[in-house]
Design a protein around this motif. Structure first.
Motif, short mmCIF file in Angstrom:
data_model
loop_
_atom_site.label_atom_id
_atom_site.label_comp_id
_atom_site.label_asym_id
_atom_site.label_seq_id
_atom_site.Cartn_x
_atom_site.Cartn_y
_atom_site.Cartn_z
N GLN A 8 -13.47 9.68 -2.03
CA GLN A 8 -12.71 10.76 -1.40
C GLN A 8 -12.84 10.72 0.11
N GLY A 9 -11.66 10.76 0.77
CA GLY A 9 -11.60 10.77 2.23
C GLY A 9 -11.85 9.42 2.88
N GLN A 10 -12.02 8.38 2.09
CA GLN A 10 -12.35 7.05 2.62
C GLN A 10 -11.12 6.15 2.66
N PHE A 37 -4.90 4.64 -8.95
CA PHE A 37 -3.63 4.88 -8.27
C PHE A 37 -3.21 6.35 -8.32
N GLU A 38 -3.54 7.07 -9.38
CA GLU A 38 -3.26 8.50 -9.41
C GLU A 38 -4.03 9.22 -8.30
N ALA A 39 -5.29 8.84 -8.11
CA ALA A 39 -6.09 9.44 -7.03
C ALA A 39 -5.51 9.08 -5.66
N MET A 40 -5.05 7.85 -5.51
CA MET A 40 -4.42 7.45 -4.25
C MET A 40 -3.16 8.26 -4.00
N PHE A 41 -2.30 8.39 -5.02
CA PHE A 41 -1.05 9.14 -4.88
C PHE A 41 -1.31 10.62 -4.56
N ARG A 42 -2.42 11.16 -5.07
CA ARG A 42 -2.79 12.55 -4.77
C ARG A 42 -3.29 12.71 -3.34
N GLY A 43 -3.66 11.60 -2.72
CA GLY A 43 -4.19 11.66 -1.36
C GLY A 43 -5.69 11.80 -1.29
N ASP A 44 -6.38 11.48 -2.39
CA ASP A 44 -7.84 11.57 -2.39
C ASP A 44 -8.46 10.58 -1.42
N PHE A 45 -7.83 9.45 -1.21
CA PHE A 45 -8.29 8.42 -0.28
C PHE A 45 -7.08 7.60 0.15
N SER A 80 4.83 3.77 -0.75
CA SER A 80 3.89 4.66 -1.43
C SER A 80 3.07 5.46 -0.43
N GLN A 81 2.97 6.73 -0.71
CA GLN A 81 2.08 7.60 0.07
C GLN A 81 0.64 7.14 -0.16
N GLY A 82 -0.08 6.91 0.91
CA GLY A 82 -1.49 6.55 0.79
C GLY A 82 -1.77 5.06 0.77
N LEU A 83 -0.74 4.23 0.76
CA LEU A 83 -0.92 2.77 0.72
C LEU A 83 -0.25 2.15 1.94
N THR A 84 -1.03 1.39 2.70
CA THR A 84 -0.52 0.73 3.90
C THR A 84 -0.66 -0.78 3.74
N ALA A 85 0.43 -1.50 3.93
CA ALA A 85 0.40 -2.96 3.95
C ALA A 85 0.32 -3.39 5.41
N ILE A 86 -0.75 -4.09 5.76
CA ILE A 86 -1.06 -4.43 7.14
C ILE A 86 -0.50 -5.81 7.49
N GLU A 87 0.08 -5.89 8.67
CA GLU A 87 0.61 -7.16 9.17
C GLU A 87 -0.52 -8.09 9.60
N VAL A 88 -0.19 -9.37 9.73
CA VAL A 88 -1.16 -10.36 10.18
C VAL A 88 -1.27 -10.30 11.70
N PHE A 89 -2.48 -10.21 12.19
CA PHE A 89 -2.76 -10.23 13.62
C PHE A 89 -3.78 -11.32 13.90
#
Length: 127
Positions: A8-10, A37-45, A80-89
């Motif tokens: 949670q919160g992480q 994924f349910e917890a992610m969609f809820r915004g738990d983390f 998706s709310q709560g999921l970020t796909a990060i670009e290559v740096f």
């Protein structure tokens, strides 16, 4: 599941396999992936993964001509709310090289873990 409460919160790093298990409803992992994924969609983390994930998850659907499955992967990764796909740096790529050198990891695994470290994830969910 107690382990989800600790997240949670992480920020959690996500490898390709759990996403495949979730989308394709693998019965061996469905309880765990559904709860995650349910917890992610809820915004738990929050969850981060690399854009490399789209390369890995689309291979099977594209080979099979399964456009619906390919679209499911695109939707969850990019909308998706709560999921970020990060670009290559460059700094992430360099860190991945160091991980490969230190731990003899395969390039995709080193890149995924490098993304996770760059976002200060507390856990990396993989196989």
């Amino acid at each position: 599941m107690e382990w989800l409460v600790q997240l949670q919160g992480q920020i959690v790093g996500l490898d390709t396999a759990p996403l495949i298990y979730f989308i394709e409803e693998n019965p061996n992992y469905l309880d765990v992936t559904d709860a995650f994924f349910e917890a992610m969609f809820r915004g738990d983390f929050s969850v981060v993964t690399s854009v490399l994930t789209i390369t890995e998850v689309l291979v099977y659907p594209l080979r099979q001509g399964n456009t619906a499955l390919a679209q499911q992967y695109r939707e969850i990764l990019f909308n998706s709310q709560g999921l970020t796909a990060i670009e290559v740096f460059p700094d992430i790529a360099e860190n991945a090289a160091q991980l490969r050198a230190d731990y003899n990891l395969r390039t995709p695994d080193a890149k995924q873990k490098s993304y996770c470290y760059s976002w200060r994830c507390i856990i990396f969910l993989d196989k």
